[in-house]
Design an enzyme around this catalytic site. Structure first.
Site, PDB file in Angstrom:
ATOM      1  CB  THR A 189      -0.916   0.036   1.238  1.00  0.00           C
ATOM      2  OG1 THR A 189      -0.080   0.115   2.413  1.00  0.00           O
ATOM      3  CG2 THR A 189      -1.771  -1.200   1.325  1.00  0.00           C
ATOM      4  CD  GLU A 336      -5.712  -1.653   2.168  1.00  0.00           C
ATOM      5  OE1 GLU A 336      -4.989  -1.093   3.003  1.00  0.00           O
ATOM      6  OE2 GLU A 336      -6.151  -1.054   1.153  1.00  0.00           O
ATOM      7  CE  LYS A 446     -17.095  18.189  16.003  1.00  0.00           C
ATOM      8  NZ  LYS A 446     -17.177  17.235  17.135  1.00  0.00           N
ATOM      9  CD1 TRP A 451     -19.657  15.588  11.872  1.00  0.00           C
ATOM     10  CD2 TRP A 451     -17.449  15.611  11.639  1.00  0.00           C
ATOM     11  NE1 TRP A 451     -19.120  14.950  12.966  1.00  0.00           N
ATOM     12  CE2 TRP A 451     -17.760  14.944  12.847  1.00  0.00           C
ATOM     13  CE3 TRP A 451     -16.098  15.749  11.290  1.00  0.00           C
ATOM     14  CZ2 TRP A 451     -16.794  14.422  13.694  1.00  0.00           C
ATOM     15  CZ3 TRP A 451     -15.140  15.226  12.125  1.00  0.00           C
ATOM     16  CH2 TRP A 451     -15.481  14.570  13.311  1.00  0.00           C
TER      17      TRP A 451
END
Length: 547
Positions: A189, A336, A446, A451
């Protein structure tokens, strides 16, 4: 209780799902189909089969056996395609080395994977020369020569050269049967924190991913699909998640395949034109790069279909592509997940929709492909409503997901907490099953108790005329907790002020589409945005630099 298991005759063949089985159909039905490398090397599928056998014989002669890991450092090429098949078909493990990592990271991944044989393209001689004394497991080096390239000075003791090895090897190889759950590939990754993590996939997983990918890509009525008349060229590196699995799909379907080598924009466009490429996949930055290069201005791109993955497809970029006739749409997955999870293909009747709505649908994360169990959950793993409003983390199950991180049980347990693979992506799902990612967990901002989705703000800014690329990041603020900052790359020759961008966003805030806290008070115009090794915008680096 009656036994309901099927009974097999002693002479029946169990047909394990092995990578070698993917070659049966094209070798019978399309043996004369072309595979092209940089417009300079041309061969048929029949030749590919012979070269796969030659490669296996050559590797076996150098000691490769069941379980041996073979690393490859090459550009996108016919050679890489041969390795995709020959290495796992022997029962060995293919490590696709990410050549865009730092030398120290490359050495780490080769050692961690336990590669014993390493194939090295001439362009990567300086890297391997610098790290060769750090390589703990490699015992054999194979040189990949490139006609026209000049080899750098080195002291690497190569056992042989790739083409010379194939020329000296037999054209047939008895590829054995073995357990379909045998590991076929390993790669790493490209996360922005810590050392790269190794993910791995079995033969069974690769075959099931290939079959499902074909089914999903063949399902639409017209656009956003792949058919047996397409010409395929990857624009996602072959070291990254098997080039999204598409070389396996293209091979099973017997498509003409075009491999471009190193990515040079004008050269890529010439290959698109001269080889009549009709299907590709890439990250948004590559598509932007191609649309901006001089060669593309006079090239007809109206037959080209492109999946954008590795990050959101901005609506501004989608519109620019559609104006050139490109059938562009989003796909979603991760290292993944092998990687395919969703595709943003238009539903039947979409041609009747408003053009803006068509763009919106193309840019969504899309709907799950067959066999994918995709949910959004809260922090307690409780499922959330599919109403287009409830927001939670995407967790998934599918038969081709990595079962863990190589030699990293702690991270593997975290990845699979609760029996689902955790993506770290935040999204909603509507009543039709269409997913819309709003952010990565680590990238959500935030501000003022609300959010803020960095992806949503980026998407709106991308629609402003003159904006080429944009990244929105959260910067710590004593009063508001965090405040969004917009980093913008403008198109060449365009002059735009921060107040114009801010006013553009305020129209959406006034209409209630975004919060007023989402409008960045700080807007910076930059020459470029830092990218990861696979072309994604590196927000961690940007946050550190602009903190």
């Amino acid at each position: 209780m009656q036994d309901t298991q099927t009974q097999s005759m002693s002479s029946a063949y169990g047909y394990p799902l092995l990578v070698k089985q993917l070659l049966h159909t094209p070798m019978v039905q399309t043996p004369d189909q072309e595979i092209v490398y940089r417009g300079q090397v041309r061969m048929t599928y029949a030749t590919l089969r012979e070269r796969i056998a030659r490669l296996a014989n050559g590797l076996a002669g150098l000691g490769a056996r069941l379980g041996t890991t073979v690393g490859v450092m090459d550009w996108d090429s016919h050679r890489y395609l041969e390795c995709y098949f020959a290495v796992p078909m022997m029962g060995a493990v293919l490590q696709t080395v990410n050549v865009r990592l730092s030398p120290a990271e490359i050495a780490y991944t080769i050692n961690h994977a336990g590669a014993e044989i390493l194939l090295v393209h001439t362009d990567f001689l300086p890297v391997v020369e610098a790290i060769k004394d750090q390589l703990e497991t490699v015992r054999t080096f194979i040189y990949i020569d490139e006609p026209g390239s000049s080899a750098a000075a080195h002291t690497i003791a190569f056992a042989t050269e790739y083409e010379a090895m194939l020329a000296a090897s037999a054209t047939s190889y008895d590829f054995p049967d073995f357990d379909e759950n045998t590991r076929a590939t390993t790669f790493y990754t490209t996360g922005t924190t810590g050392l790269p993590k190794g993910v791995y996939f079995s033969h069974r997983q690769l075959v099931l991913h290939t079959i499902t990918g074909m089914a999903a890509l063949a399902s639409p009525m017209s656009g956003q699909r792949v058919h047996n008349g397409d010409v395929y060229m990857p624009l996602t590196p072959m070291f990254h998640v098997h080039a999204w699995g598409m070389p396996y799909i293209a091979t099973v379907m017997g498509l003409k395949q075009v491999y471009p080598g190193r990515y040079v924009p004008d050269q890529l466009v010439r290959l698109l034109r001269d080889e009549r490429v009709t299907f590709s996949h890439c990250v948004s930055t590559i598509l932007h790069m191609l649309l901006s290069c001089p060669e593309a201005r006079s090239t007809d791109l109206s037959k080209w279909k492109v999946i954008i993955g590795g990050g959101a497809l901005p609506q501004g970029l989608a519109r620019a592509a559609l104006e050139r006739g490109i059938d562009v749409f989003a796909g979603y997955g991760m290292s993944e997940t092998c990687p395919l999870l969703t595709l943003a293909q238009l539903p039947p009747g979409a041609e009747q929709l408003d053009p803006d709505e068509q763009v919106r649908l193309r840019c969504k994360t899309g709907r799950a492909v067959p066999l994918v169990d995709l949910r959004i959950v809260d922090e307690n793993m409780q499922g959330l409503a599919h109403d287009g409003k409830a927001v939670g983390e995407i967790v998934v199950r599918a038969p081709w997901l990595t079962q863990g991180y190589l030699k990293n049980p702690e991270a593997s347990e975290q990845l699979w907490t609760g029996g689902y693979l955790h993506t770290q992506d935040i999204a909603n799902i509507d009543a039709s099953g269409s997913v819309q990612i709003s952010d990565r967990i680590k990238d959500v901002i935030k501000s003022g108790g609300e959010w803020v989705s960095s992806l949503e703000v980026e998407n709106l800014i991308s629609q402003f005329p003159g904006v080429a690329e944009v990244a929105v990041i959260g910067i710590k603020d004593d009063k508001w907790g965090e405040r969004p900052v917009a980093l913008i790359v403008l198109k060449e020759g365009i002059m735009v002020g921060a107040d114009e961008i801010r006013q553009h966003l305020m129209t959406f805030a006034t209409a209630g589409k975004i919060s007023k806290y989402a409008v960045p008070q700080e807007i910076k115009f930059v020459e470029s945005l830092q990218k990861t090794s696979v072309g994604k915008i590196n927000k961690k680096w940007l946050r550190e630099q602009f903190a």
